[in-house]
Design a protein around this motif. Structure first.
Motif, short mmCIF file in Angstrom:
data_model
loop_
_atom_site.label_atom_id
_atom_site.label_comp_id
_atom_site.label_asym_id
_atom_site.label_seq_id
_atom_site.Cartn_x
_atom_site.Cartn_y
_atom_site.Cartn_z
N TRP A 81 0.86 -1.18 0.00
CA TRP A 81 0.00 0.00 0.00
C TRP A 81 0.89 1.23 0.00
CZ3 TRP A 81 -0.27 -3.97 3.55
CH2 TRP A 81 0.36 -3.76 4.77
N GLU A 117 0.98 5.77 -0.91
CA GLU A 117 0.30 7.01 -1.26
C GLU A 117 1.16 7.90 -2.15
OE1 GLU A 117 -0.46 9.51 2.17
OE2 GLU A 117 1.10 8.48 3.33
N SER A 167 -8.00 5.05 0.82
CA SER A 167 -7.52 6.43 0.66
C SER A 167 -6.98 6.99 1.99
CB SER A 167 -8.67 7.32 0.17
OG SER A 167 -8.23 8.65 0.01
N TYR A 224 -4.20 5.84 0.64
CA TYR A 224 -3.37 4.80 0.06
C TYR A 224 -4.05 4.18 -1.16
CZ TYR A 224 -0.91 4.84 4.58
OH TYR A 224 -0.20 5.20 5.69
N ASP A 226 -9.85 2.13 12.22
CA ASP A 226 -9.62 3.04 11.10
C ASP A 226 -8.57 2.41 10.18
OD1 ASP A 226 -8.60 5.07 9.42
OD2 ASP A 226 -9.13 6.63 10.85
N THR A 244 -7.02 3.44 7.58
CA THR A 244 -5.88 4.28 7.26
C THR A 244 -4.82 4.23 8.35
OG1 THR A 244 -7.28 5.80 5.99
CG2 THR A 244 -5.12 6.62 6.68
N LYS A 292 -1.08 2.58 8.19
CA LYS A 292 0.02 3.44 8.61
C LYS A 292 0.82 2.76 9.72
CE LYS A 292 0.88 8.21 10.16
NZ LYS A 292 0.26 9.46 10.66
#
Length: 379
Positions: A51, A53, A82, A84, A340, A342, A346
């Motif tokens: 993944w 960004e 998103s 990513y 979450d 994201t 992360k």
């Protein structure tokens, strides 16, 4: 006897990524570099997914997904990735890209031979192949020796092992923009087992039956589970376009302790694989950038590695999977059910703050990790 500044014993992902970062830096044009490998890297022997960004390596990304599914026997959840995207790179495309760039630099060479030994002497290093002996200032070793890990019991070794089929089906059952990240609805059989699906069209996808466990299976067992999963998707007719298989070591063993002033272990041989997930591409990119930056000002490889909080998080998870392998589905499901996505990605990229760490860790089964922590302290 030919002498080089740097010799890479092996030309896998981490070696090629490090040479690539050397080229980008522009600081190594005066250094002679040799890559040695018995494999010429001219076949598509693997795929890498990650993944991301940024736009890194987008020129060779073969497919991107904006969504991913996490599922078990009780629920499934579509994860919006998103900012990513989940990306796939074919091994051959990566090899061709890097070797094309290498061919433009006269100071970099490739030797298609098998390395049989390497060592450090007083003021230089020696590399022996089946055909000749070479010397150099520094060695980057990516030849993984599993016995180094297997010969001790302080740091567990889990295998991420899988067989994948890329199929084309009669029925249009796949969603091309949505990958299946982990589907734990498959029978666990006392292990951590899941299906991983990367669709490219409505009727085409790569399906991998994957385990995080100590022991490998017979090929027939992986393939029987893939067949069963395909049938459960409602597919009645399909053809297998391609097959792949892999076995990635997942361990927090301190490989860096085997580094010397002039020899560094990289890739799987250096613990560059993300221990808790087996992901390699993103980790290799980060580690190679850090290593090339290090080389600009340092020369002693024993100073390169530093443990961090993520190493310890991974160690606790591997301790759990080593002693109670069936708990993998429960742990990952607790993270992904309502967390979450994201922040989770992360976290898995080792880029979170302590507060963000807690958002992920707090969702995990607490007593399981408390017991693992106590057990690790006692070790």
């Amino acid at each position: 006897m030919q002498h080089y500044h740097y010799i890479f014993t092996g030309s896998g992902l981490s070696a090629l990524m490090t040479v690539y970062e050397m080229l980008l830096s522009g600081k190594f044009e005066e250094k002679s570099i040799l890559l040695i490998d018995e494999n010429t890297k001219k076949v598509n022997d693997r795929t890498w997914c990650f993944w991301d960004e940024s736009n890194s390596f987008d020129e060779i990304v073969s497919k991107k997904w904006n969504q991913a599914i996490f599922a078990n026997e009780k629920f499934d959840r579509i994860l919006e990735l998103s900012p990513y995207q989940y990306k796939k790179i074919n091994g051959l495309d990566f090899y061709e890209l890097i070797f094309k760039k290498i061919s433009e630099h006269k100071n970099i060479h490739f030797l298609n031979q098998k390395v049989v030994d390497y060592s450090e002497l007083d003021n230089h290093c020696v590399v022996k192949t089946e055909a000749e002996t070479l010397t150099c200032n520094k060695i980057f070793n990516s030849i993984y020796n599993p016995e180094v890990v297997k010969s001790q019991n302080k740091f567990p070794l889990i295998q991420q092992h899988f067989i994948g089929w890329f199929i084309k089906s009669k029925e249009a059952v796949f969603t091309p923009n949505c990958a299946t990240f982990m589907d734990f609805s498959v029978e666990q059989k006392g292990n951590t087992r899941f299906m991983y699906v990367l669709p490219t069209l409505k009727n085409e996808a790569l399906l991998e039956y994957t385990l995080f466990s100590k022991d490998l299976l017979l090929r027939e067992e992986y393939e029987a589970e893939i067949q069963k999963y395909i049938e459960n998707l409602g597919i009645t007719e399909y053809e297998i376009i391609e097959k792949e298989q892999g076995n990635i070591p997942m361990t927090c063993y301190p490989f860096w302790k085997h580094n010397t002033k002039n020899i560094i272990n990289i890739g799987s041989a250096g613990g560059w694989t993300k221990a808790s997930t087996g992901y390699t591409f993103k980790n290799a990119s980060k580690k190679s950038k850090a290593l090339v930056h290090f080389l600009k000002s340092e020369s002693d490889f024993t100073k390169f590695h530093k443990k961090d909080k993520f190493w310890f998080y991974d160690l606790l998870l591997l301790d759990i999977l080593s002693s109670k392998n069936k708990l993998g589905s429960k742990i990952f499901s607790s993270m992904f059910k309502k967390g979450d996505s994201t922040v989770i990605f992360k976290f898995l990229d080792e880029e979170t703050s302590i507060w963000e760490d807690l958002q992920v860790i707090w969702r995990c089964p607490k007593m399981i990790f408390v017991k693992a922590l106590i057990g690790r302290i006692l070790k």
